[in-house]
Design a protein around this motif. Structure first.
Motif, PDB file in Angstrom:
ATOM      1  N   SER A 147       0.860  -1.184   0.000  1.00  0.00           N
ATOM      2  CA  SER A 147       0.000   0.000   0.000  1.00  0.00           C
ATOM      3  C   SER A 147       0.895   1.232   0.000  1.00  0.00           C
ATOM      4  CB  SER A 147      -0.877   0.020   1.256  1.00  0.00           C
ATOM      5  OG  SER A 147      -0.056   0.187   2.408  1.00  0.00           O
ATOM      6  N   LYS A 148       0.282   2.394  -0.133  1.00  0.00           N
ATOM      7  CA  LYS A 148       1.058   3.633  -0.093  1.00  0.00           C
ATOM      8  C   LYS A 148       1.749   3.794   1.267  1.00  0.00           C
ATOM      9  CE  LYS A 148      -0.359   7.490  -2.060  1.00  0.00           C
ATOM     10  NZ  LYS A 148      -0.972   8.812  -2.319  1.00  0.00           N
ATOM     11  N   THR A 149       1.070   3.409   2.331  1.00  0.00           N
ATOM     12  CA  THR A 149       1.652   3.519   3.674  1.00  0.00           C
ATOM     13  C   THR A 149       2.893   2.646   3.810  1.00  0.00           C
ATOM     14  OG1 THR A 149      -0.529   3.989   4.597  1.00  0.00           O
ATOM     15  CG2 THR A 149       1.162   3.252   6.144  1.00  0.00           C
ATOM     16  N   THR A 150       2.814   1.393   3.348  1.00  0.00           N
ATOM     17  CA  THR A 150       3.982   0.516   3.454  1.00  0.00           C
ATOM     18  C   THR A 150       5.081   0.941   2.481  1.00  0.00           C
ATOM     19  OG1 THR A 150       3.002  -1.121   1.945  1.00  0.00           O
ATOM     20  CG2 THR A 150       2.670  -1.454   4.323  1.00  0.00           C
ATOM     21  N   LEU A 151       4.690   1.535   1.364  1.00  0.00           N
ATOM     22  CA  LEU A 151       5.682   2.067   0.427  1.00  0.00           C
ATOM     23  C   LEU A 151       6.484   3.191   1.093  1.00  0.00           C
ATOM     24  CD1 LEU A 151       7.016   2.416  -2.366  1.00  0.00           C
ATOM     25  CD2 LEU A 151       5.054   3.845  -3.013  1.00  0.00           C
TER      26      LEU A 151
END
Length: 190
Positions: A147-151
Motif C-alpha cells: 500500500s502507499k503507507t507501506t511504500l
C-alpha cells in the motif's frame, strides 16, 4: 516517482536476452496495476551523505511547492553539511528552472549553478541519476510493499541504508564525468 509495483523506467530499463523466454526469466515481463498507489519523493545528495526525503503524496510539484517544500530543506541540509561554502546543483525539471525558483536559489544558496550554466538534460552529471536512485531502489524491500503507507515506510528505511561509500564514490566521480563529457563535446558517456 515510486509506486507499489516497484520501480520501472520504460525509457531506461532494458533486459538483454537471446529470446523472449530468457527475457521473462530475467524479469522482462512485469505485471503492473492500471492505477497503482504511488508517491513522488525528492532527495538531495552530496559527498557527505543524503538529505532527508521529502514526500509528495498528492498533486504535482510546481515551482511554488518546490520553493516552499524542497528548497528550504536543501538549504538547511547543505548548510549543516558544509557551512556556508557549497554549491547547489539541480537538474532541468520545470519547477527547478522556473524564474521564481532560480531567483530563490540565487538569493538563498551560498553558490548556485543557474539554468543558463547547466545542460538542460544532463543525467551523466547528476549523481542521483547515474548512481543513487538505482542504489536506493535496490535497497527497498519490495515484498513488504502492499500500500502507499507501506511504500512510504519502505522508502524511509531504504534511504537510511544507502552506503556512505557509494554516495562518496558517486560524488567523487563527478569531476571526472564532467571532464569526460567536455572532451566528448557533450555527448552521453559510454
Amino acid at each position: 516517482m515510486f509506486d507499489i509495483d516497484g520501480v520501472y523506467n520504460s525509457q531506461n530499463d532494458r533486459i538483454w536476452a537471446v529470446n523472449r523466454l530468457e527475457a521473462d526469466i530475467k524479469g522482462g515481463t512485469r505485471q503492473k496495476r492500471k492505477f497503482p498507489q504511488k508517491v513522488m519523493v525528492w532527495l538531495g545528495v552530496c559527498s557527505k551523505g543524503v538529505s532527508p526525503l521529502i514526500f509528495f503524496e498528492k498533486g504535482t510539484v510546481d515551482h511554488d511547492r518546490y520553493i516552499k517544500e524542497v528548497l528550504p530543506v536543501a538549504l538547511k541540509f547543505g548548510n549543516d553539511m558544509f557551512g556556508n561554502d557549497w554549491i547547489f546543483q539541480q537538474d532541468g525539471a520545470k519547477p527547478h528552472t522556473h524564474a521564481k525558483s532560480q531567483e530563490w536559489c540565487t538569493k538563498s544558496f551560498p553558490s548556485f549553478i543557474d539554468k543558463s550554466h547547466w545542460p538542460p538534460n544532463s543525467p551523466d552529471l547528476n549523481p542521483l541519476d547515474y548512481c543513487i536512485w538505482n542504489e536506493f531502489a535496490q535497497l527497498i524491500e519490495w515484498d513488504a510493499v502492499t500500500s502507499k503507507t507501506t511504500l512510504i515506510t519502505a522508502l524511509k528505511c531504504a534511504v537510511r541504508k544507502i552506503s556512505q561509500d557509494v554516495v562518496f564514490e558517486s560524488c567523487s566521480s563527478w569531476t571526472n564525468r564532467l571532464y569526460r563529457l567536455s572532451q566528448d563535446k557533450g555527448n552521453y558517456l559510454r
